[in-house]
Design a protein around this motif. Structure first.
Motif, short mmCIF file in Angstrom:
data_model
loop_
_atom_site.label_atom_id
_atom_site.label_comp_id
_atom_site.label_asym_id
_atom_site.label_seq_id
_atom_site.Cartn_x
_atom_site.Cartn_y
_atom_site.Cartn_z
N GLN A 1 51.20 7.74 38.88
CA GLN A 1 50.24 6.68 38.53
C GLN A 1 48.83 7.01 39.01
O GLN A 1 47.87 6.35 38.60
CB GLN A 1 50.70 5.32 39.08
CG GLN A 1 50.77 5.20 40.58
CD GLN A 1 52.14 5.57 41.14
OE1 GLN A 1 52.86 6.35 40.55
NE2 GLN A 1 52.49 4.99 42.29
N PRO B 1 53.90 13.92 34.98
CA PRO B 1 53.16 13.67 33.77
C PRO B 1 51.66 13.62 34.08
O PRO B 1 51.25 13.13 35.12
CB PRO B 1 53.66 12.28 33.36
CG PRO B 1 53.98 11.60 34.66
CD PRO B 1 54.45 12.68 35.59
N GLN C 1 60.92 6.69 44.05
CA GLN C 1 59.72 6.84 43.21
C GLN C 1 60.06 7.01 41.74
O GLN C 1 59.28 6.64 40.86
CB GLN C 1 58.81 7.97 43.72
CG GLN C 1 59.34 9.38 43.61
CD GLN C 1 60.32 9.77 44.73
OE1 GLN C 1 60.97 8.92 45.35
NE2 GLN C 1 60.45 11.05 44.96
N1 LIG Z 1 57.18 20.58 38.16
C1 LIG Z 1 58.29 20.15 38.72
O1 LIG Z 1 59.35 20.75 38.64
C2 LIG Z 1 58.25 18.91 39.48
C3 LIG Z 1 59.27 18.65 40.37
C4 LIG Z 1 59.16 17.52 41.15
C5 LIG Z 1 58.08 16.70 40.96
N2 LIG Z 1 57.13 16.98 40.06
C6 LIG Z 1 55.98 16.10 39.86
O2 LIG Z 1 55.12 16.25 40.97
C7 LIG Z 1 54.55 14.99 41.31
C8 LIG Z 1 54.84 14.69 42.76
O3 LIG Z 1 56.25 14.63 42.91
P1 LIG Z 1 56.92 14.75 44.36
O4 LIG Z 1 58.36 14.98 44.12
O5 LIG Z 1 56.16 15.68 45.20
O6 LIG Z 1 56.73 13.27 44.85
P2 LIG Z 1 56.76 12.67 46.35
O7 LIG Z 1 57.24 13.69 47.30
O8 LIG Z 1 57.47 11.38 46.30
O9 LIG Z 1 55.23 12.29 46.62
C9 LIG Z 1 54.11 12.98 46.22
C10 LIG Z 1 52.87 12.24 46.65
O10 LIG Z 1 52.78 11.02 45.98
C11 LIG Z 1 52.17 10.04 46.82
N3 LIG Z 1 53.05 8.87 46.89
C12 LIG Z 1 54.32 8.80 47.29
N4 LIG Z 1 54.78 7.55 47.19
C13 LIG Z 1 53.76 6.81 46.70
C14 LIG Z 1 53.58 5.46 46.39
N5 LIG Z 1 54.58 4.59 46.53
N6 LIG Z 1 52.39 5.06 45.90
C15 LIG Z 1 51.38 5.93 45.73
N7 LIG Z 1 51.49 7.24 46.04
C16 LIG Z 1 52.65 7.65 46.52
C17 LIG Z 1 51.99 10.67 48.16
O11 LIG Z 1 50.64 11.04 48.19
P3 LIG Z 1 49.76 10.89 49.48
O12 LIG Z 1 50.00 12.15 50.24
O13 LIG Z 1 48.39 10.74 48.95
O14 LIG Z 1 50.24 9.68 50.20
C18 LIG Z 1 52.85 11.91 48.11
O15 LIG Z 1 52.27 12.96 48.82
C19 LIG Z 1 55.16 13.98 40.33
O16 LIG Z 1 54.27 13.79 39.28
C20 LIG Z 1 56.41 14.66 39.82
O17 LIG Z 1 56.74 14.28 38.50
C21 LIG Z 1 57.19 18.08 39.33
#
Ligand SMILES: NC(=O)c1ccc[n+]([C@@H]2O[C@H](COP(=O)([O-])OP(=O)(O)OC[C@H]3O[C@@H](n4cnc5c(N)ncnc54)[C@H](OP(=O)(O)O)[C@@H]3O)[C@@H](O)[C@H]2O)c1
Length: 359
Positions: free
Chosen positions: A80, A101, A168
């Motif tokens: 978001q 996304p 999430q």
């Molecule tokens: N390419 C791939 O294979 C792949 C794999 C996994 C994920 N992704 C994508 O990468 C992105 C991050 O995923 P992730 O697995 O790293 O997620 P994550 O570990 O849950 O969190 C990533 C970041 O999102 C922020 N965040 C977490 N919870 C939040 C909340 N409730 N409200 C607002 N911000 C929040 C935090 O940022 P702050 O540090 O600023 O607090 C955190 O550092 C997503 O868009 C996901 O779709 C891609």
């Protein structure tokens, strides 16, 4: 070697979660210097910086970009918040590699694309699967019509994941199976068949209103169809089969990260077509040979899928990152593999599928 191919680019990372951590060795492998990390929580960004040896950390992207020399921003915070960060980075004159996304709605995606076109800065959504060697091969076989005309894509991506384990993914703000999983399938379908003309979507929502299962039937130009299913609740086959007029091409599991392609020739697997009465001695001979089980076994063995492996090595994200760095080097404004229009088309499908279902 050109100057650009040896140049070390400076990136700043937005987000301190699992994906940001996963990308750190990828940046090192690609020869990128990560010079800063940003988080909503300054303590978290300092901790991340200390673990990965990043020189600076901070809370505010706009202020950071004003004070530091950076070539590109890698966005990996919550979905978001992607569009806001991407627009801020583009407006600060930086290139953007944004995790998928790129946005959480078509309207948001349009704003990001507008900002990219207005500023003329490189912007690419991290649809990393499209850069894997197996996907490159899959798309090349489809385009060359090696197995005849490609008519149907049948693909699914799903395994059970609970709200307790990955809250999430079940967030109303940026979660849902469409944005997390179907996005890869739609990207593949559009890459194979081009834009979507019509769509039928079946979605199942949690009690909280988040999409957790989806089946999409997409119709593309020229009577091509994609049947896509994504799930948070069930283990699916996690394959993509491209059904063609002379055979089929399949990305083997796990679809997202596939390293194997199987192909089959239609002539070796289709059932024997008997004429009511043999019209020649040859036909009569074939007919009587088929009566022997051994002959059927040989035929089946011949029809077994032929498999080839396309290893990506230690890091599946490296091909995507290398492509992005190459684009930086050439001064390109967008990727030919993940153009802005692809990201926009995907978001339009997701937004429209959700809207249709809620109506
Ligand atoms: N390419 C791939 O294979 C792949 C794999 C996994 C994920 N992704 C994508 O990468 C992105 C991050 O995923 P992730 O697995 O790293 O997620 P994550 O570990 O849950 O969190 C990533 C970041 O999102 C922020 N965040 C977490 N919870 C939040 C909340 N409730 N409200 C607002 N911000 C929040 C935090 O940022 P702050 O540090 O600023 O607090 C955190 O550092 C997503 O868009 C996901 O779709 C891609």
């Amino acid at each position: 070697m050109t100057e650009n191919s040896t140049r070390r680019y400076k990136f700043v990372v937005v987000g301190t979660g699992a994906m940001a951590a996963t990308m750190m060795p990828t940046f090192a492998q690609a020869g990128v210097d990560v010079t800063g990390v940003l988080s909503r929580d300054p303590e978290r960004s300092r901790r991340f910086a200390s673990i990965f040896g990043i020189p600076t950390a901070g809370p505010d992207l706009v202020a950071y970009l004003k004070s530091q020399e950076v070539d590109a921003v890698y966005i990996a915070n919550a979905p978001q918040d992607h569009a806001t960060a991407a627009i801020a980075a583009l407006e600060a004159g930086k290139a953007v590699l944004c995790e998928k996304p790129m946005a959480v709605s078509a309207t948001e995606a349009e704003r990001v694309v507008d900002a990219a076109r207005r500023t003329g800065k490189l912007c690419m959504e991290g649809l990393w699967t499209l850069f894997l060697p197996s996907y490159e091969r899959f798309l090349a076989l489809a385009r060359a019509e090696t197995f005849g005309e490609a008519r149907h894509l049948i693909a699914d991506f799903g395994y059970p994941v609970s709200e307790e384990v990955r809250p999430q993914l079940y967030s109303l703000l940026g979660g849902g199976v469409m944005l997390d999983r179907a996005i890869y399938l739609i990207a593949l379908a559009i890459s194979v068949f081009g834009p979507v003309e019509r769509m039928d979507a079946q979605l199942d929502f949690t009690d909280g209103g988040v999409d957790r299962d989806v089946s999409l039937q997409l119709s593309h130009q020229g009577g091509k169809h994609s049947q896509l299913t994504a799930s948070f609740t069930s283990l699916m086959s996690n394959t993509a089969t491209l059904a063609c007029s002379k055979g089929s091409i399949r990305l083997e599991p796990p679809l997202v990260g596939s390293e194997t392609i199987s192909t089959q020739h239609a002539s070796l697997v289709q059932p024997p077509q008997e004429t009511p009465l043999p019209t020649s001695v040859g036909e009569n001979l074939i007919r009587s040979l088929r009566a022997y089980p051994q002959m059927r076994r040989i035929r089946r063995a011949l029809g077994i899928l032929s498999r080839r492996h396309f290893w990506y090595g230690r890091n599946p994200y490296l091909p995507e990152l290398r492509h992005f760095i190459e684009l930086l080097g050439t001064g390109a404004q967008e990727s030919n593999i993940v153009p802005l229009q692809l990201s926009l088309n995907i978001q339009r499908i997701i937004t429209s599928a959700r809207a249709d279902h809620r109506r």
